[in-house]
Design a protein around this motif. Structure first.
Motif, mmCIF file in Angstrom:
data_model
loop_
_atom_site.group_PDB
_atom_site.id
_atom_site.type_symbol
_atom_site.label_atom_id
_atom_site.label_comp_id
_atom_site.label_asym_id
_atom_site.label_seq_id
_atom_site.Cartn_x
_atom_site.Cartn_y
_atom_site.Cartn_z
ATOM 1 N N VAL A 106 9.237 76.201 -50.646
ATOM 2 C CA VAL A 106 8.392 75.489 -49.695
ATOM 3 C C VAL A 106 7.385 76.508 -49.142
ATOM 4 N N PHE A 107 6.669 76.136 -48.086
ATOM 5 C CA PHE A 107 5.605 77.012 -47.594
ATOM 6 C C PHE A 107 5.705 77.205 -46.083
ATOM 7 N N LEU A 108 5.291 78.390 -45.652
ATOM 8 C CA LEU A 108 5.157 78.695 -44.235
ATOM 9 C C LEU A 108 3.663 78.779 -43.933
ATOM 10 N N ASP A 109 3.215 77.924 -43.037
ATOM 11 C CA ASP A 109 1.784 77.792 -42.734
ATOM 12 C C ASP A 109 1.465 78.535 -41.436
ATOM 13 N N TYR A 115 14.611 66.861 -39.451
ATOM 14 C CA TYR A 115 15.979 67.372 -39.438
ATOM 15 C C TYR A 115 16.472 67.774 -38.047
ATOM 16 N N ASP A 116 15.553 68.155 -37.164
ATOM 17 C CA ASP A 116 15.979 68.632 -35.847
ATOM 18 C C ASP A 116 14.783 68.555 -34.904
ATOM 19 N N ASN A 117 15.030 68.158 -33.651
ATOM 20 C CA ASN A 117 13.903 68.033 -32.721
ATOM 21 C C ASN A 117 13.312 69.385 -32.329
ATOM 22 N N ARG A 118 14.027 70.476 -32.675
ATOM 23 C CA ARG A 118 13.469 71.811 -32.448
ATOM 24 C C ARG A 118 12.588 72.247 -33.610
ATOM 25 N N ALA A 119 12.563 71.430 -34.665
ATOM 26 C CA ALA A 119 11.730 71.682 -35.854
ATOM 27 C C ALA A 119 11.965 73.086 -36.406
ATOM 28 N N GLU A 120 10.911 73.884 -36.556
ATOM 29 C CA GLU A 120 11.025 75.211 -37.163
ATOM 30 C C GLU A 120 11.865 76.177 -36.335
ATOM 31 N N LEU A 121 12.088 75.854 -35.065
ATOM 32 C CA LEU A 121 12.857 76.738 -34.190
ATOM 33 C C LEU A 121 14.314 76.316 -34.064
ATOM 34 N N ALA A 122 14.772 75.447 -34.935
ATOM 35 C CA ALA A 122 16.209 75.149 -35.005
ATOM 36 C C ALA A 122 16.929 76.387 -35.522
ATOM 37 N N SER A 123 18.256 76.421 -35.376
ATOM 38 C CA SER A 123 19.017 77.591 -35.828
ATOM 39 C C SER A 123 18.935 77.711 -37.351
ATOM 40 N N ARG A 124 19.248 78.891 -37.849
ATOM 41 C CA ARG A 124 18.999 79.206 -39.251
ATOM 42 C C ARG A 124 19.752 78.302 -40.222
ATOM 43 N N ASP A 125 20.973 77.910 -39.863
ATOM 44 C CA ASP A 125 21.733 77.058 -40.776
ATOM 45 C C ASP A 125 21.030 75.723 -40.976
ATOM 46 N N GLU A 139 3.345 69.022 -50.578
ATOM 47 C CA GLU A 139 2.313 68.029 -50.217
ATOM 48 C C GLU A 139 1.708 68.308 -48.835
ATOM 49 N N GLY A 140 2.221 69.307 -48.149
ATOM 50 C CA GLY A 140 1.689 69.661 -46.838
ATOM 51 C C GLY A 140 2.406 69.000 -45.676
ATOM 52 N N TYR A 141 3.486 68.270 -45.975
ATOM 53 C CA TYR A 141 4.223 67.557 -44.924
ATOM 54 C C TYR A 141 5.105 68.530 -44.138
ATOM 55 N N ARG A 142 5.064 68.454 -42.813
ATOM 56 C CA ARG A 142 5.863 69.319 -41.940
ATOM 57 C C ARG A 142 7.256 68.701 -41.781
ATOM 58 N N PHE A 143 8.147 69.040 -42.708
ATOM 59 C CA PHE A 143 9.400 68.301 -42.891
ATOM 60 C C PHE A 143 10.492 68.625 -41.871
ATOM 61 N N MET A 144 10.464 69.775 -41.196
ATOM 62 C CA MET A 144 11.572 70.129 -40.311
ATOM 63 C C MET A 144 11.701 69.188 -39.117
ATOM 64 N N LEU A 145 10.633 68.455 -38.805
ATOM 65 C CA LEU A 145 10.717 67.465 -37.732
ATOM 66 C C LEU A 145 11.691 66.346 -38.084
#
Length: 525
Positions: free
Chosen positions: A307-310, A279-289, A271-277
């Motif tokens: 999912v998608f990488l934009d 799960y972690d305040n580092r978002a896409e730059l959180a650790s791989r696990d 749906e285009g939602y940036r979901f990593m926010l």
């Protein structure tokens, strides 16, 4: 049979670095490298990211890199090892550069430092998006200049030679005397007697089928060490790379580097939602696990396959400069990153555990050393920090070399028996091997993947035992071939992953069991 002073199993950065150093130090000694495919085929070759090294004294520090590594490792790193590896980094990088490895520079002529998930500063040295390929090229060029190094391609190491093969009843002070190695082109098994054996055989990604690893990553070194009764630890900590290109037609998953997210790409759901926010305040730059588990949870909630990488908001000219191969690969899949999102899914990527070694690379078996991904040094703990793996390989290859210079091995006088395959036959068909391989990979993905449960881990043991019995019988009756030996090794690796997963009672880093959530809450508070 032939004799060598140093036998190196594997031709990635770890094995080649050790071979170069020991060959230059002892010009009168012989070094034999065996590798089961082409000389440059290794996990190193496919490493896109780079080498994490502290070089910017104004912005960065050893302590910051140490802290980032400890945070990613989720409390299970060996702090002394972390400090040692990170402080050695600049020296080992300088050696690589002196040997001819090229790394990207910025407009000021200094090394262009990248930032990846889990890093608090820009410290990743890279060569475009093919850093491992460039390091492999430089090391192989160096190896070929050394007359005392023999590199045997298409040679598959079957088993380590220990007291078991010498018919010596010694279970306490085991020693390695070399290895039995299959010449794949001639179909003959060679007995290679060695004063010192170094396992640098890479990872285990093929156990899961969907992996960023090449097809050679079948855990051969760890399985051989396990059968030889070396200590193996932390096999439950499998790192799944969050962003592998989703493609149902290709078995090997193409890696969309961590550095792309470091460059500013966003993860979005359908749906285009940036979901990593969430799960972690580092978002896409959180650790791989954390990123992998976040994606896994999104897929389970939605029932979607990916999912998608934009990257559409990024400076495309700079993107092409930094990631030319990723850009080209996407185009071959009809994905134009200037306007299209990249479909991605987590894939098996890196093993944080393996053969237990001390800070000199020594295993629990005398005259047997290990370095690179097949080893468990204590650096990664429960989860590897991005771009620490090439660094670890360089440092431990150097440590093994330093130890052997000060403590040269003694030649063994034991008589090594030749390989005995009397009474075995060449199998007429390989359908059993391929069927069991596909079944094994599906079991590991479904029962021992990113998120596990006690119920699934118990059930998979029963199914794994059936595969083991069938393959063991086939192995005893057949003349060895690479596919059969690889399957045998992957069964051993799967057993280790499952048995050590069942022993872990709290979630850490790359290991997540839904039945351990209560225990984990109490551990982390």
């Amino acid at each position: 049979m032939f004799k060598t002073n140093y036998l190196v199993i594997g031709s990635g950065v770890a094995g080649l670095t050790f071979a170069v150093k020991i060959a230059e130090q002892f010009k009168n000694k012989t070094i034999t490298i065996v590798t089961k495919a082409n000389e440059d085929e290794s996990n190193t070759k496919y490493a896109q990211g780079g080498v994490a090294v502290v070089l910017d004294a104004k912005e960065d520090s050893f302590q910051k890199h140490i802290n980032d590594t400890l945070l990613a490792g989720d409390g299970l790193c060996n702090e002394a090892v972390v400090e040692m590896v990170i402080k050695e980094g600049p020296k080992r990088l300088k050696e690589l550069i002196d040997w001819g490895a090229n790394f990207d520079s910025n407009a000021q002529g200094k090394l262009d430092l990248g930032k990846e998930g889990g890093h608090s500063e820009y410290r990743v040295v890279h060569h475009k998006d093919i850093t491992g390929y460039e390091i492999e090229r430089a090391l192989l060029q160096r190896v070929h200049q050394l007359p005392n190094v023999t590199l045997l391609t298409h040679h598959f190491a079957i088993d380590l030679i220990t007291e078991h093969h010498l018919k010596i009843s010694n279970t306490h002070n085991l020693c390695c005397y070399g290895a039995y190695v299959l010449d794949q082109k001639k179909g003959k098994v060679k007995t290679i007697k060695a004063d010192t054996t170094v396992l640098a055989s890479g990872g285990i990604g093929r156990v899961y089928g969907h992996t960023t690893n090449p097809i050679i990553a079948t855990g051969d070194g760890i399985a051989m060490a396990y059968r030889a009764k070396a200590q193996i630890k932390d096999m439950e900590f499998i790192q799944f790379h969050p962003t592998a290109l989703y493609d149902t037609k290709e078995e090997s998953s193409f890696l969309i580097s961590e550095a792309v997210r470091g460059f500013g790409a966003y993860l979005r759901n359908k749906e285009g939602y940036r979901f990593m926010l969430d799960y972690d305040n580092r978002a896409e730059l959180a650790s791989r696990d954390i990123v992998s588990q976040g994606i896994d949870n999104e897929l389970k909630k939605s029932g979607n396959t990916h999912v998608f990488l934009d990257c559409t908001h990024l400076d495309i000219k700079n993107f092409k400069s930094h990631f030319p191969n990723i850009y080209k690969k996407c185009l071959t899949h009809h994905i134009n990153i200037e306007k299209d999102w990249i479909p991605v899914v987590p894939a098996s990527h890196y093993l944080c555990g393996g053969i237990v070694v001390d800070n000199k690379g020594r295993t629990s078996i005398s005259n047997l050393y290990a370095c690179g991904e097949c080893s468990r040094t204590g650096l990664h703990g429960a989860n590897r920090l991005a771009s620490n793996s090439l660094l670890e390989a360089l440092v431990y290859a150097h440590n093994i070399y330093k130890h052997l210079v000060k403590n040269p091995p003694k030649s063994t006088q034991n008589i090594i028996p030749e390989w005995n395959d009397k009474g075995t036959i060449i199998p007429k068909e390989h359908v059993l091997i391929q069927h069991n391989l596909k079944q094994l990979q599906a079991l590991m993905r479904d029962y021992a993947g990113i998120v596990r449960s006690n119920n699934r881990l118990t059930k998979v043991i029963e199914r794994l035992d059936l595969i083991y019995s069938e393959v063991d019988e086939l192995y005893r009756e057949s003349k060895v071939n690479t596919a059969l030996c690889e399957l045998r090794n992957m069964i051993n690796i799967s057993h280790l992953i499952i048995s050590q997963s069942r022993q872990r009672k709290e979630n850490r880093g790359g290991y997540y069991n839904i039945d351990n959530e209560a225990n984990t809450a109490s551990v982390n508070t």
